[in-house]
Every structure is written in structure tokens, then in C-alpha cells.
Scaffold this active site. Structure first.
Site, PDB file in Angstrom:
ATOM      1  N   SER A 185       0.796  -1.224   0.000  1.00 33.24           N
ATOM      2  CA  SER A 185       0.000   0.000   0.000  1.00 33.24           C
ATOM      3  C   SER A 185       0.830   1.275   0.000  1.00 33.24           C
ATOM      4  O   SER A 185       0.336   2.321  -0.363  1.00 33.24           O
ATOM      5  CB  SER A 185      -0.944  -0.009   1.196  1.00 33.24           C
ATOM      6  N   HIS A 213      -6.103  -4.085  -0.719  1.00 31.11           N
ATOM      7  CA  HIS A 213      -6.009  -3.000  -1.708  1.00 31.11           C
ATOM      8  C   HIS A 213      -6.249  -3.493  -3.127  1.00 31.11           C
ATOM      9  O   HIS A 213      -5.725  -2.912  -4.082  1.00 31.11           O
ATOM     10  CB  HIS A 213      -4.649  -2.303  -1.606  1.00 31.11           C
ATOM     11  N   LYS A 242     -12.547  -0.849   2.542  1.00 29.79           N
ATOM     12  CA  LYS A 242     -11.915  -0.081   1.457  1.00 29.79           C
ATOM     13  C   LYS A 242     -12.877  -0.029   0.263  1.00 29.79           C
ATOM     14  O   LYS A 242     -13.903   0.638   0.344  1.00 29.79           O
ATOM     15  CB  LYS A 242     -10.544  -0.662   1.148  1.00 29.79           C
TER      16      LYS A 242
END
Ligand SMILES: *Cc1c(COP(=O)(O)O)cnc(C)c1O
Length: 396
Positions: A185, A213, A242
């Protein structure tokens, strides 16, 4: 009264953090998380959320959350195994598993808990975990809580991974698990899952990927980094915090006996509350959106390409890649902080990262694209980056 000697010790520690320039300060957002947010009465463009698909304030998710509260109430007041499992929880677990091509999945309060609870029940003293050096803090903590022997390989370095696998084999490991983030990330780089899978096969190792991610937007239908790489891994962990709506919640997806055993033994699952119905209902709606069409993913990657090209044309140095994490490299920490302040003054919210979060000399502004940003938003941000960059002499 708490011992003043102790409180003074805490104050000294805080003063040290401040003196090192490492104090984190929180900005108060006065309305919903979105592409544009209001902070201290000012509208700001937000380039630092993990809101990849722009679903954090999507009316469909808000409606699904409300509907789930109407039908299933507000809280569970229980862990899952006592009296905290609703039909919705099982629906979501099966939905996640199907989406990821796994037999089953198990929900946690956060992916931090999923990673914290994963290793200890599955592996013991006779086993080995081979972990990427840039793995998320929650993997590091989870590995620490497990009795397996630990081996670390340099970030995404397949030569070193093989060296560590050979060591684990030579040490007589019964089972070996390779653990990696799907996407790192701080850099926005993808783990080399093709090579990792090949090495896992060669040495009979299991593969674990934390795909926080990537889930929802990387690879076909947004199924994540392994699908993007065209490989099958043994166990996946991920977050609802997310791309999949941005609220909270995590999961582990894998083979049935693994999920069944985790339900019996994973401590953050056994000793922490069930996810609230609103979050579960909205996560199901997020998966509906993610599975129905590619439009948000196309917008996201269009924005990422536009943003990268725009920054490079202005003269910024980026880390190469295709991921919507776009780090703007500045080198030293004071420059990164000055640049972040100059952007703030121009109505652009970014986050500066420097040592110890990233290596010495690797200070950066990490920008993140999302599907809710318009081309006008990006043009506004590019103009702000150019003006702020010249002001702090990050570019000429
Ligand atoms: C965000 C993140 C986590 C933590 O997820 P939460 O659900 O917020 O606890 C874990 N691993 C990685 C790689 C992440 O990026």
C-alpha cells in the site's frame, strides 16, 4: 489519581514524537466521506481515502444499511457462536467465498483481526511462515502470535523468497505458508503472485494473500490480485473497509476445513462481537454493484491513468505502476510535509509519508484515485500540484 510519574513518562514520549516531526493529526470531516469533503468549513478534494469505487456515500449502500437495520435491528450484543449469527452473516460469507472462488469465508470485525487470528490456529511449532518484509502490520502481528518459525524475504524479491523457502525446508518444516499483501500500500506495487505461486508449488508451500487494496477492483470482475495474476492461492484475507463500501469488517476465505477450524479457534472471532446487520446488509449491496458491471472499475482505472500522465507531464517523479495508489516521490520528509501543507492551502487533501513508515529518503505524498473523482476534479488537483510543487521547489 493516576501516578504522575507515569503520566509524565507518557508526556515525554509524546514530546519525543512531536520533536521527531512524527505527530499525526486528524482532520475533522464534517459530512460524508467522498471525493469532496468539508473540513473546517472548507470544501476539499480528497485524494487519500481507500474509497476506490466511490461507494462510501453511495445511496444504494445507505439504503441497504437502513433496510437491514429495519429487518434485523441495530446490534448483535453477542459473539457469533453464542447468539450473534443472523442469516445475513451467512449470506455474506457465502457471497464473499463465491466472489473469490473459495469454498467458504469467515467474517471478522476488521481485516486487522482476520490477519491477527489467521495463523495461530492453523500452524504450530513444526511449521514455517515465510513473510514479505513489507507486509501489513496486522500480518506481522498475526505471525507473532503464532508458534510457527518465521522467515522474512525482501519485498517482492523472488530470489530471496526461494532462499527463505530453502531454509524452511532445510529446517524440516512440516507445513510452509508464504504470506504476502496482494498490493503493497505504500508503493502501489503488486506482489509477484505468478512467481510466488510457482515457488509455492516447487516447495510444497501454502500461499496466503491479504488483498485489501485489490478486492473489488483489480482483476476480472474485481476479484482481486490473484485473479489479476491468473493464479489460485490457498487463503485470502480482505476488508469491507476499502473498496467494498468503506465501513468496516474483514474476512478470511479459503478451503472448508480451514474456515471450519478458524470458526472454532480464531481468537478475534471467538471473543469479539458479530458485525452489525447494517454493515452486513450494505456489504451485500456493495457486492451486487461490484459483480453487476465494470463501469466503476473502468472509471477508476481511467482516473488512475489520467492522474499518472498528468503528474508526469508536470514533472513529478512517481513510482511506476497501474494501481490507483499513485505515490509522488519527494525524497526528504520536510519537503513532503511542506508540499502537503501547500496542497492543503489549495484545497487538496493528501497524506505525506516518511520514515519510519517508508525508507529514509523515500518520503512521499501518497495519492489514491477513486471512481467518484471527475475529470474536472483531477484537473483542479493537477493545477494545485503544479502550483504547490513550484512553491516548495519540488518541481521547476
Ligand atoms: C487496510 C488493511 C488492513 C486492515 O483492514 P481493516 O479492515 O481496516 O482492519 C489489513 N491489511 C492490509 C494490507 C490493509 O491495507
Amino acid at each position: 489519581m493516576t501516578d504522575s510519574r507515569f503520566l509524565n513518562h507518557l508526556r515525554d514520549t509524546l514530546a519525543g514524537i512531536e520533536a521527531d516531526g512524527l505527530m499525526k493529526r486528524e482532520r475533522l470531516i464534517e459530512a460524508a466521506q467522498s471525493a469532496r469533503v468539508r473540513v473546517a468549513g472548507r470544501e476539499m478534494l480528497n485524494l487519500c481515502a481507500n474509497n476506490y469505487l466511490g461507494l462510501a456515500d453511495d445511496p444504494r449502500l445507505v439504503m441497504a444499511a437502513k433496510a437491514a437495520m429495519d429487518s434485523h435491528g441495530y446490534g448483535m450484543a453477542s459473539v457469533r457462536f453464542i447468539c450473534g449469527t443472523q442469516d445475513l452473516h451467512r449470506q455474506l460469507e457465502q457471497r464473499i467465498a463465491g466472489f473469490l472462488g473459495m469454498e467458504d469465508s469467515i467474517l471478522f470485525a476488521a481485516c486487522f483481526d482476520a490477519n491477527g487470528g489467521l495463523f495461530e490456529p492453523l500452524l504450530g511449532e513444526a511449521d514455517a511462515i515465510v513473510s514479505d518484509s513489507l507486509n501489513h502490520a496486522s500480518i506481522i502481528d498475526g505471525v507473532r502470535l503464532c508458534k510457527a518459525k518465521r522467515y522474512r524475504f525482501a519485498n517482492n524479491d523472488m530470489v530471496d523468497l526461494e532462499v527463505q523457502l530453502l531454509k524452511a525446508v532445510a529446517d524440516g518444516a512440516r507445513f510452509i505458508m508464504i504470506a504476502t499483501d496482494g498490493v503493497f500500500s505504500m508503493d502501489g506495487t503488486l506482489a509477484n503472485l505468478g512467481a510466488i505461486s510457482a515457488l509455492a508449488e516447487k516447495y510444497g508451500a501454502l500461499t496466503m494473500v491479504d488483498d485489501c487494496h485489490a478486492t473489488g477492483f483489480m482483476g476480472p470482475q474485481g476479484r482481486g490480485a490473484p485473479f489479476h495474476a491468473g493464479v489460485k492461492v490457498d487463503v485470502l484475507t480482505g476488508t469491507l473497509g476499502k473498496a467494498l463500501g468503506g465501513a468496516l469488517g474483514g474476512y478470511i476465505a479459503g478451503p472448508q476445513p480451514m474456515i471450519d477450524l478458524l470458526r472454532q479457534r480464531a481468537r478475534p472471532y471467538l471473543f469479539s462481537n458479530a458485525l452489525p446487520p447494517a454493515v452486513v446488509g450494505a456489504a451485500l449491496a456493495a457486492l451486487d454493484i461490484v459483480e453487476a458491471a465494470d463501469d466503476l472499475r473502468e472509471k477508476l482505472f481511467h482516473n488512475a491513468a489520467y492522474w499518472r500522465a498528468g503528474l508526469e507531464a508536470i514533472g513529478f517523479r512517481l513510482l511506476p505502476g497501474e494501481h490507483p495508489i499513485v505515490p509522488v516521490m519527494l525524497g526528504d520528509a520536510p519537503l513532503a510535509q511542506a508540499f502537503a501543507r501547500a496542497l492543503d492551502a489549495r484545497g487538496v487533501m493528501v497524506s505525506a509519508f516518511f520514515y519510519p513508515v517508508v525508507p529514509h529518503g523515500g518520503a512521499r505524498i501518497r495519492t489514491q484515485m477513486n471512481a467518484a473523482l471527475s475529470t474536472d476534479d483531477l484537473d483542479f488537483a493537477l493545477a494545485a500540484f503544479e502550483a504547490a510543487g513550484k512553491e516548495v521547489r519540488a518541481i521547476r
